[in-house]
Each structure stands twice: as structure tokens, then as C-alpha cells.
Design an enzyme around this catalytic site. Structure first.
Site, PDB file in Angstrom:
ATOM      1  N   HIS A  81      52.888  -2.038 -10.517  1.00  0.00           N
ATOM      2  CA  HIS A  81      52.412  -1.418 -11.758  1.00  0.00           C
ATOM      3  C   HIS A  81      53.567  -0.856 -12.598  1.00  0.00           C
ATOM      4  CE1 HIS A  81      48.383  -0.827  -9.437  1.00  0.00           C
ATOM      5  NE2 HIS A  81      48.641  -2.089  -9.730  1.00  0.00           N
ATOM      6  N   HIS A 117      43.218  -6.057 -15.002  1.00  0.00           N
ATOM      7  CA  HIS A 117      44.160  -5.544 -14.004  1.00  0.00           C
ATOM      8  C   HIS A 117      44.897  -6.674 -13.292  1.00  0.00           C
ATOM      9  CE1 HIS A 117      46.074  -2.634 -11.453  1.00  0.00           C
ATOM     10  NE2 HIS A 117      45.927  -3.534 -10.497  1.00  0.00           N
ATOM     11  N   ASP A 168      48.884  -7.030 -12.929  1.00  0.00           N
ATOM     12  CA  ASP A 168      49.588  -7.314 -11.671  1.00  0.00           C
ATOM     13  C   ASP A 168      50.469  -8.556 -11.816  1.00  0.00           C
ATOM     14  OD1 ASP A 168      48.649  -5.218 -10.106  1.00  0.00           O
ATOM     15  OD2 ASP A 168      47.015  -6.383  -9.212  1.00  0.00           O
ATOM     16  N   HIS A 190      49.093 -11.088  -5.538  1.00  0.00           N
ATOM     17  CA  HIS A 190      50.531 -10.826  -5.371  1.00  0.00           C
ATOM     18  C   HIS A 190      51.231 -11.900  -4.542  1.00  0.00           C
ATOM     19  CE1 HIS A 190      49.760  -6.972  -7.111  1.00  0.00           C
ATOM     20  NE2 HIS A 190      48.974  -6.608  -6.129  1.00  0.00           N
TER      21      HIS A 190
HETATM   22 ZN   LIG Z   1      47.483  -3.755  -9.100  1.00  0.00          ZN
END
Ligand SMILES: [Zn+2]
Length: 306
Positions: free
Chosen positions: A78, A235, A239, A262
Site C-alpha cells: 500500500h 483495492h 495492490d 500479489h
Molecule cells: Zn492490499
């Protein structure tokens, strides 16, 4: 032209994993130093951890960086998104322990702090990573892909059983403060069953109903509800921007994520750098700079998220 912060800025909160107090200070750094984390607690070995794709190791809930001495910093995505979205290319980031504080679960507190500290130009050219041919990685139904484009664009699609999330699609050209206005205040999300499982296993002890959107079927359990009707996909884009920033500079290309996360975005960067001719570093002229995130962002853009 590269940039850094005008003055240091400190934020305090709790770590997502441990729930323990965590402090982070973002400070100016010279041109070509990139983004470097530094542990200020007693660690054995080099306390500096570079924010780079090849220092990233697999972690279930966040992006975890580890240097050659095994010194690590977790939950970097973040603050990395905030720096990338504001076009800050160099910073030394002191962290008081193994985790960046989770704060409100979005990038907005970092964005506010950086904009208030101010962004200073550095007398050095900015190199951007231009995508020359498509590169794609998959993990069952999840896809992450980079393809040529004249600007940084992020396209994302998610599909969850829970009706409170469901199927969400969004596409955004990241230039001209779009990140600040459209993405930076969107929070992490999870299902109630995941929260119960994690807490029972001593995970995400700093996770709360405030710093994550918690859903159960068609219900949003977090007080105050959603900040945007499609906060979850926003969001995921946040990311992705933070994870792509680990390339070592801004990307000129289009990222497409379908149920990505991720680990898959990092796998994509690894595939990109392992594919000859897939990308090249180019010096940004004024025209290219205008197409990158961060240029033209001002405190006024914060009105959308303040
Ligand atoms: Zn996140």
C-alpha cells in the site's frame, strides 16, 4: 525528471499480522537510489531491504520483501502504491519492525502524508520500463498480463461467490492523479469465514472491521459499509500498482489482472524480466512524463478521499 519527498514524514499504527505497534518514516533520498526500506529495530545483518521484484518472496496475505541477509519487511504494497501513484521515485523508508502499519487498510493515509510533506524534483532523468511485447502468467483461473501501451493502464476483474462482492470489472488510465481520486482510499477486503480462520490460527491479528471490508454473503459487516460500490476491485488495482512498482521504475504498458493477486503479479514481473525483448528501459521526455501516474497530482485531488 525523478522526484523524492521534500521532508520526512512519520505514520504510526499496528501491524496487520502481529497487531503490534508499528512506525514508518518516509524520508528524502538521492536520485537513482529507488525505494529502500530500512529496519530500525535490532536485526542481524544489513537492515536495508530494497523494494524490488527480485527481493519478493511468497506470502499469503501481503507482499513480503527479504534481503540477502534474511532481513524482511512485510505489507509493503500500500505504501508502494502511494509512492507510485504520486510519482515518487526515491525514498528511504524506516520501519520500526517487520511490518509496515496497516493503518486504515488503504493507501490514503500514505497519500495524505506524502502530499503534505511535498514532492521535490531531482536533477536526474527518469527511466520508465516500456513493455514491448505481451507477457502473461496464469494460476488456474487467475491471469496476470502486461502488454504494450503508451500509458500505464490497469484493467482488473474479480469474481467472488459472496454477493456483497460478486463480479466487478474496472479499467483505469493511471495518469493525472487518477490513482488519488479513484483508487487510493479503497481498503483490503475479506470474508468473515476467512477472518475467523485467520484469527483461530494466529494470523492477521491486527485485522479489524475498520481496516478491512469484511463481507458475509450479501452483507457488508464493516461499520459504515463500502467507500465505493466496487471498493474491492479498486483495492485490487491499488495492490497491482504497488506490486508493479517493484519493477524498479514506472511502467509504460497495460496490466490486465483477472482474479490476480500479489504472488501472480510478482510472477509476472519475473516472467517479464526473464523474457528477452519483452521490455526496455527508456528515458522519459516531457510527453512520456505526462502519461505517468503522479504528474499533476495536487492536494486538491485529496478532496475526493479526505
Ligand atoms: Zn492490499
Amino acid at each position: 525528471m525523478q522526484t523524492t519527498l521534500k521532508t520526512p514524514v512519520t505514520l504510526t499504527g499496528e501491524g496487520l499480522h502481529s497487531g503490534r505497534p508499528a512506525r514508518i518514516t518516509l524520508a528524502p533520498a538521492p536520485a537513482d537510489s529507488g525505494i529502500v526500506f530500512r529496519r530500525t529495530d535490532a536485526v542481524e545483518g544489513d537492515p536495508r531491504v530494497p523494494a524490488r521484484w527480485d527481493a519478493t518472496v511468497h506470502a499469503p496475505l501481503c507482499t513480503l520483501l527479504v534481503n540477502g541477509d534474511g532481513v524482511s519487511v512485510s505489507t509493503v504494497e500500500h505504501v508502494m502504491a502511494a509512492l507510485a501513484g504520486l510519482g515518487v521515485h526515491n525514498a528511504l523508508i524506516d520501519v520500526s519492525g517487520p511490518e509496515v502499519p496497516i493503518l486504515d487498510g488503504s493507501a490514503a493515509p500514505f497519500v495524505k502524508a506524502i502530499l503534505r510533506a511535498g514532492i521535490a524534483p531531482l536533477d536526474a532523468p527518469l527511466m520508465a520500463l516500456r513493455i514491448l511485447k505481451p507477457v502473461e502468467v496464469r494460476d488456474s483461473e487467475a491471469v496476470a498480463r502486461l502488454e504494450p501501451a503508451s500509458e500505464l493502464r490497469i484493467d482488473f476483474e474479480i469474481d467472488f461467490e459472496d454477493a456483497a462482492i460478486g463480479h466487478q470489472v474496472r479499467s483505469l488510465d493511471m495518469a493525472n492523479g487518477a490513482f488519488v481520486r479513484e483508487l487510493c482510499d479503497s481498503r483490503t477486503f475479506c470474508r468473515r469465514s476467512d477472518v475467523e480462520y485467520m484469527h483461530a490460527h494466529g494470523l492477521a491479528l491486527g485485522g479489524t472491521m475498520e481496516n478491512a471490508v469484511v463481507v458475509d454473503g450479501d452483507a457488508v459487516l464493516s461499520p459504515g459499509g463500502l467507500r465505493h460500490a466496487d471498493e474491492p476491485v479498486r483495492h485490487k488495482m491499488l495492490d497491482a500498482l504497488g506490486d508493479l512498482a517493484l519493477a524498479g521504475g514506472p511502467i509504460l504498458g497495460r496490466y490486465i489482472g483477472v482474479r490476480s493477486g500479489h504472488t501472480l503479479t510478482n510472477k509476472l514481473l519475473r516472467a517479464l524480466f526473464a523474457t528477452p525483448g519483452a521490455a526496455e528501459w527508456v528515458e522519459c521526455d516531457a510527453e512520456a512524463l505526462r502519461r505517468l501516474p503522479g504528474v499533476g497530482v495536487s492536494l486538491a485531488d485529496l478532496a475526493a478521499v479526505a
